[in-house]
Design an enzyme around this catalytic site. Structure first.
Site, PDB file in Angstrom:
ATOM      1  N   GLY A 114      38.921  39.007  39.366  1.00 49.49           N
ATOM      2  CA  GLY A 114      38.942  39.831  40.566  1.00 49.49           C
ATOM      3  C   GLY A 114      40.372  40.041  41.021  1.00 49.49           C
ATOM      4  O   GLY A 114      41.242  39.215  40.743  1.00 49.49           O
ATOM      5  N   GLN A 147      47.366  42.196  46.436  1.00 49.03           N
ATOM      6  CA  GLN A 147      47.962  41.418  45.342  1.00 49.03           C
ATOM      7  C   GLN A 147      48.884  42.259  44.465  1.00 49.03           C
ATOM      8  O   GLN A 147      49.657  41.727  43.681  1.00 49.03           O
ATOM      9  CB  GLN A 147      46.865  40.800  44.468  1.00 49.03           C
ATOM     10  CG  GLN A 147      46.050  39.743  45.204  1.00 49.03           C
ATOM     11  CD  GLN A 147      45.040  39.101  44.271  1.00 49.03           C
ATOM     12  OE1 GLN A 147      43.923  39.573  44.153  1.00 49.03           O
ATOM     13  NE2 GLN A 147      45.447  38.042  43.591  1.00 49.03           N
ATOM     14  N   CYS A 168      43.689  31.896  41.710  1.00 47.37           N
ATOM     15  CA  CYS A 168      44.078  33.235  42.164  1.00 47.37           C
ATOM     16  C   CYS A 168      45.298  33.691  41.379  1.00 47.37           C
ATOM     17  O   CYS A 168      46.223  32.899  41.161  1.00 47.37           O
ATOM     18  CB  CYS A 168      44.391  33.167  43.661  1.00 47.37           C
ATOM     19  SG  CYS A 168      44.881  34.740  44.372  1.00 47.37           S
ATOM     20  N   LEU A 169      45.280  34.949  40.958  1.00 50.74           N
ATOM     21  CA  LEU A 169      46.427  35.501  40.225  1.00 50.74           C
ATOM     22  C   LEU A 169      47.705  35.420  41.052  1.00 50.74           C
ATOM     23  O   LEU A 169      48.800  35.349  40.504  1.00 50.74           O
ATOM     24  CB  LEU A 169      46.159  36.970  39.847  1.00 50.74           C
ATOM     25  CG  LEU A 169      45.068  37.201  38.790  1.00 50.74           C
ATOM     26  CD1 LEU A 169      44.773  38.690  38.654  1.00 50.74           C
ATOM     27  CD2 LEU A 169      45.476  36.619  37.444  1.00 50.74           C
ATOM     28  N   HIS A 189      36.181  35.777  48.059  1.00 51.59           N
ATOM     29  CA  HIS A 189      37.602  35.498  47.788  1.00 51.59           C
ATOM     30  C   HIS A 189      38.436  36.782  47.924  1.00 51.59           C
ATOM     31  O   HIS A 189      39.475  36.793  48.593  1.00 51.59           O
ATOM     32  CB  HIS A 189      37.722  34.903  46.380  1.00 51.59           C
ATOM     33  CG  HIS A 189      39.117  34.650  45.906  1.00 51.59           C
ATOM     34  ND1 HIS A 189      39.602  33.393  45.633  1.00 51.59           N
ATOM     35  CD2 HIS A 189      40.132  35.505  45.626  1.00 51.59           C
ATOM     36  CE1 HIS A 189      40.869  33.489  45.230  1.00 51.59           C
ATOM     37  NE2 HIS A 189      41.215  34.765  45.200  1.00 51.59           N
ATOM     38  N   GLU A 190      37.948  37.868  47.296  1.00 49.65           N
ATOM     39  CA  GLU A 190      38.704  39.134  47.332  1.00 49.65           C
ATOM     40  C   GLU A 190      38.686  39.737  48.735  1.00 49.65           C
ATOM     41  O   GLU A 190      39.691  40.285  49.197  1.00 49.65           O
ATOM     42  CB  GLU A 190      38.140  40.140  46.322  1.00 49.65           C
ATOM     43  CG  GLU A 190      38.122  39.673  44.868  1.00 49.65           C
ATOM     44  CD  GLU A 190      39.436  39.076  44.384  1.00 49.65           C
ATOM     45  OE1 GLU A 190      40.511  39.437  44.899  1.00 49.65           O
ATOM     46  OE2 GLU A 190      39.381  38.207  43.494  1.00 49.65           O
ATOM     47  N   HIS A 200      41.338  38.372  50.882  1.00 49.09           N
ATOM     48  CA  HIS A 200      42.681  38.938  50.655  1.00 49.09           C
ATOM     49  C   HIS A 200      42.956  40.120  51.584  1.00 49.09           C
ATOM     50  O   HIS A 200      44.087  40.332  52.007  1.00 49.09           O
ATOM     51  CB  HIS A 200      42.821  39.433  49.200  1.00 49.09           C
ATOM     52  CG  HIS A 200      43.218  38.370  48.222  1.00 49.09           C
ATOM     53  ND1 HIS A 200      44.406  37.682  48.310  1.00 49.09           N
ATOM     54  CD2 HIS A 200      42.607  37.904  47.109  1.00 49.09           C
ATOM     55  CE1 HIS A 200      44.494  36.828  47.293  1.00 49.09           C
ATOM     56  NE2 HIS A 200      43.408  36.936  46.548  1.00 49.09           N
TER      57      HIS A 200
HETATM   58 ZN    ZN Z   1      42.976  35.848  44.859  1.00 46.03          ZN
END
Ligand code: ZN
Length: 161
Positions: free
Chosen positions: A47, A52, A91-92, A133-134, A137
């Site tokens: 995701g 991000q 997380c990226l 989670h997304e 963000h």
């Molecule tokens: Zn993330």
């Protein structure tokens, strides 16, 4: 294919609230495409949210590898949640770190797709976790803020979101 640079933890952009998309322009379509490319790059992510990649818009893309495949969410709104599940997240934007986070087991979400059509989706388990989670963000919240024991650990080889 176009990769975008990932914004990493510590950058104030990740702490801002994203604005809704008022119109689905070619720029937004390109953003969705680039976000997916960046997420799939070397199979790293399941995701990714627009902040991000440095774009403060309410957009995220998810592919947890289930029957849904890639799902794009524009102006998402979680309209129902129930139950709870606790599992490790990554997380990226927070490379090399993990911690356990409690999330709802079930979520119902409303969003717009790239053609401008509104849709609703019901999700459980990993997909529900990833959606939460997304969505966080978009409100400047990172998973490490929600560690169940208040600690953050060095990550293994888990999928990152
Ligand atoms: Zn993330």
């Amino acid at each position: 294919m176009a990769l975008r640079n990932l914004v990493l933890e510590g950058d104030p952009l990740l702490r801002k609230t994203s604005r809704p998309v008022d119109e689905i322009t070619p720029r937004i379509i390109k953003l969705l495409d680039d976000m997916a490319d960046t997420m799939y790059f070397e199979g790293r992510g399941i995701g990714i949210a627009a902040p991000q990649v440095g774009v403060l818009r309410r957009v995220f893309v998810i592919d947890v590898g289930d029957e849904h495949g890639k799902i794009e969410f524009i102006n998402p709104e979680i309209i129902e949640t129930s139950g709870s599940q606790t599992d490790n997240e990554g997380c990226l934007s927070v490379p090399g770190k993990t911690c356990a986070v409690e999330r709802p087991e079930y979520v119902k979400i409303k969003a717009t797709d790239r053609d401008g059509n509104e849709f609703e989706l019901e999700a459980e388990g990993l997909l529900a976790r990833c959606i939460c989670h997304e969505n966080d963000h978009l409100n400047g919240i990172l998973f490490i803020d929600k560690s169940v024991d208040g600690k953050v650990y060095k990550a293994g080889d888990d999928d990152e979101e």
